[in-house]
Design a protein around this motif. Structure first.
Motif, PDB file in Angstrom:
ATOM      1  N   GLU A  43       0.820  -1.209   0.000  1.00 29.23           N
ATOM      2  CA  GLU A  43       0.000   0.000   0.000  1.00 29.23           C
ATOM      3  C   GLU A  43       0.854   1.260   0.000  1.00 29.23           C
ATOM      4  O   GLU A  43       0.448   2.300  -0.525  1.00 29.23           O
ATOM      5  CB  GLU A  43      -0.954   0.014   1.205  1.00 29.23           C
ATOM      6  N   ALA A  46       1.994   1.733  -3.589  1.00 26.89           N
ATOM      7  CA  ALA A  46       0.854   2.204  -4.379  1.00 26.89           C
ATOM      8  C   ALA A  46       0.589   3.680  -4.131  1.00 26.89           C
ATOM      9  O   ALA A  46       0.315   4.441  -5.073  1.00 26.89           O
ATOM     10  CB  ALA A  46      -0.382   1.368  -4.039  1.00 26.89           C
ATOM     11  N   GLN A  47       0.677   4.108  -2.881  1.00 28.69           N
ATOM     12  CA  GLN A  47       0.453   5.514  -2.567  1.00 28.69           C
ATOM     13  C   GLN A  47       1.532   6.387  -3.184  1.00 28.69           C
ATOM     14  O   GLN A  47       1.245   7.446  -3.753  1.00 28.69           O
ATOM     15  CB  GLN A  47       0.420   5.714  -1.044  1.00 28.69           C
ATOM     16  N   ILE A  51      -1.287   5.045  -7.480  1.00 26.63           N
ATOM     17  CA  ILE A  51      -2.138   4.044  -8.105  1.00 26.63           C
ATOM     18  C   ILE A  51      -2.861   3.294  -6.990  1.00 26.63           C
ATOM     19  O   ILE A  51      -2.491   3.399  -5.817  1.00 26.63           O
ATOM     20  CB  ILE A  51      -1.345   3.055  -8.989  1.00 26.63           C
ATOM     21  N   SER A  52      -3.876   2.522  -7.335  1.00 26.25           N
ATOM     22  CA  SER A  52      -4.630   1.803  -6.314  1.00 26.25           C
ATOM     23  C   SER A  52      -3.841   0.608  -5.801  1.00 26.25           C
ATOM     24  O   SER A  52      -3.002   0.032  -6.523  1.00 26.25           O
ATOM     25  CB  SER A  52      -5.972   1.332  -6.873  1.00 26.25           C
ATOM     26  N   VAL A  53      -4.113   0.222  -4.567  1.00 19.83           N
ATOM     27  CA  VAL A  53      -3.448  -0.949  -3.990  1.00 19.83           C
ATOM     28  C   VAL A  53      -3.826  -2.198  -4.773  1.00 19.83           C
ATOM     29  O   VAL A  53      -2.981  -3.077  -5.007  1.00 19.83           O
ATOM     30  CB  VAL A  53      -3.828  -1.102  -2.501  1.00 19.83           C
ATOM     31  N   ASP A  54      -5.085  -2.298  -5.193  1.00 20.89           N
ATOM     32  CA  ASP A  54      -5.539  -3.462  -5.955  1.00 20.89           C
ATOM     33  C   ASP A  54      -4.779  -3.580  -7.272  1.00 20.89           C
ATOM     34  O   ASP A  54      -4.340  -4.679  -7.649  1.00 20.89           O
ATOM     35  CB  ASP A  54      -7.036  -3.356  -6.222  1.00 20.89           C
ATOM     36  N   TYR A  55      -4.595  -2.447  -7.944  1.00 17.41           N
ATOM     37  CA  TYR A  55      -3.862  -2.479  -9.222  1.00 17.41           C
ATOM     38  C   TYR A  55      -2.415  -2.903  -8.993  1.00 17.41           C
ATOM     39  O   TYR A  55      -1.886  -3.749  -9.729  1.00 17.41           O
ATOM     40  CB  TYR A  55      -3.908  -1.100  -9.884  1.00 17.41           C
ATOM     41  N   TYR A  56      -1.784  -2.345  -7.976  1.00 20.41           N
ATOM     42  CA  TYR A  56      -0.392  -2.707  -7.719  1.00 20.41           C
ATOM     43  C   TYR A  56      -0.276  -4.176  -7.321  1.00 20.41           C
ATOM     44  O   TYR A  56       0.656  -4.868  -7.747  1.00 20.41           O
ATOM     45  CB  TYR A  56       0.223  -1.823  -6.626  1.00 20.41           C
ATOM     46  N   ARG A 213      -5.480  13.242   1.735  1.00 21.60           N
ATOM     47  CA  ARG A 213      -5.988  12.077   1.012  1.00 21.60           C
ATOM     48  C   ARG A 213      -7.459  12.259   0.648  1.00 21.60           C
ATOM     49  O   ARG A 213      -7.877  11.963  -0.474  1.00 21.60           O
ATOM     50  CB  ARG A 213      -5.781  10.834   1.869  1.00 21.60           C
ATOM     51  N   ALA A 217      -8.965  13.154  -3.278  1.00 17.72           N
ATOM     52  CA  ALA A 217      -9.939  12.246  -3.877  1.00 17.72           C
ATOM     53  C   ALA A 217     -11.212  12.969  -4.298  1.00 17.72           C
ATOM     54  O   ALA A 217     -11.971  12.465  -5.137  1.00 17.72           O
ATOM     55  CB  ALA A 217     -10.272  11.122  -2.906  1.00 17.72           C
TER      56      ALA A 217
END
Length: 292
Positions: A43, A46-47, A51-56, A213, A217
Motif C-alpha cells: 500500500e 501504491a500511494q 495508483i490503487s493498492v488493488d492495481y499494484y 488524502r 480524492a
C-alpha cells in the motif's frame, strides 16, 4: 506482449525492490511498531506511485500489464537507477517506450529575480511547477519560515502547508487554505498528468495526512489568482493580507505570489514591523535538479 514468465519476473523484481527500501528513504513517517515485512508495504508503494493498492497487487501477481505512465511513477517511487529502469521496462514489454528523460531543472527567470529584489516590504514567492517554491524575498522569510533551511527538493508550497508546523500554524483557517492549495495542485495534475514528481508528492502527502488524502480524492480544482489570507503570526499577531498571483507570460509556468495589506490598516503596520526585523539577504533561486 509480455509472457507469463516475464510477468512473474516483473512481480518478483517489484517485490525484491520494495523490500530493499525503508520508509525513511522514501520520505515516509517511521512506523510506531516493528514491521512484519522488510521494506515498503504494497500500500505504501501504491500511494507513492499514485495508483490503487488493488492495481499494484495485481501487477506484482502478474495479472495486469503496466502502462508506461505507471512504470514511470513506479520507477520514481522505488528509486530505480537507469539500469533498473531499463530492466523494468524490458520485463513489462515496453522497450519501445523508454523512460522519460530527466526534465531540465526549473530556473528562476531574471525578471522574477529583479521583482523580488525590488519588493522590500512585501512578502513574495516565485512558484513553479507543482507549486514548487523557486525563490523568495526576505519579507517572505519573515512571514513564513526560513526557506533556505529546507532542502531544495522539499521546498513545495503544498508540502510545507501540510508538513511544516510553523507554516501550518500561521494560517488561521488552515483547513480552508489547505483545501484550496490541494485544488490548485489538482489543476497542475491536469496540465501534466504523467509527471512522476507530482505523483510522488501526492503519494507522500496521501500517506502522511488523511485530510490531504480525502481532499485529493474529491477532485476539486481551483485556478484563482487572487484572494485573502488570514494569518496569526507569533511575533506581530493577526494579519489580513491580499494574495495576488501573476503568471509569467513566457510559458514557463512560473508565478509571482505577492501578499499585501491595505495601507493604514493594522495589518499594514504589523507587516512593516515584521519585515523591518528581517536581516537583508538575497533571494535564492532553486537551481537543483527538481526531477531528483
Amino acid at each position: 506482449m509480455t509472457s507469463d514468465s516475464d510477468s512473474r519476473a516483473l512481480g518478483a523484481f517489484l517485490k525484491a525492490r520494495r523490500a530493499q527500501l525503508t520508509p525513511r528513504e522514501c520520505g515516509l513517517p517511521e512506523p510506531d511498531s516493528a514491521r512484519k515485512v522488510a521494506g515498503l508495504r504494497r500500500e505504501e508503494v501504491a500511494q507513492l506511485a499514485a495508483i490503487s493498492v488493488d492495481y499494484y497487487t495485481r501487477l506484482e501477481q502478474g495479472r495486469v500489464r503496466a502502462s508506461v505512465p505507471v512504470l514511470t511513477t513506479l520507477a520514481r517511487a522505488l528509486r530505480l537507477d537507469d539500469d533498473q529502469q531499463r530492466y523494468l521496462y524490458e520485463l513489462a514489454g515496453r522497450t519501445d517506450a523508454h523512460p522519460r528523460r530527466r526534465r531540465p531543472a526549473q530556473r528562476l527567470r531574471p525578471a522574477m529575480r529583479r521583482l523580488l529584489d525590488q519588493l522590500a516590504e512585501t512578502p513574495a514567492l516565485v512558484l513553479g511547477k507543482r507549486l514548487d517554491i523557486l525563490a523568495w524575498n526576505p519579507a517572505a522569510v519573515a512571514l513564513y519560515t526560513d526557506f533556505a533551511a529546507i532542502p531544495a527538493h522539499r521546498r513545495n508550497y503544498v508540502r510545507l502547508l501540510f508538513t511544516n508546523p510553523v507554516v501550518r500554524q500561521l494560517h488561521q483557517d488552515w483547513a480552508h487554505d489547505a483545501r484550496e492549495a490541494v485544488a490548485a495542485l489538482r489543476m497542475e495534475a491536469a496540465a501534466d498528468p504523467d509527471d512522476p514528481d507530482l505523483a510522488q508528492l501526492v503519494g507522500e502527502l496521501s500517506l502522511q495526512d488523511p485530510d490531504f488524502r480525502i481532499w485529493w480524492a474529491e477532485h476539486h480544482v481551483n485556478s484563482a489568482s487572487y484572494g485573502t489570507k488570514h494569518y496569526r503570526h507569533h511575533l506581530v499577531g493577526d494579519l489580513t493580507l491580499d494574495c495576488d498571483t501573476w503568471t509569467s507570460p513566457d510559458g514557463s509556468g512560473q508565478r509571482l505570489m505577492i501578499l499585501t495589506a491595505e495601507p493604514g490598516s493594522p495589518s499594514h503596520d504589523a507587516l512593516r514591523i515584521l519585515t523591518s526585523w528581517t536581516t537583508q539577504q538575497p533571494s535564492t533561486d532553486r537551481t537543483e535538479d527538481l526531477t531528483r
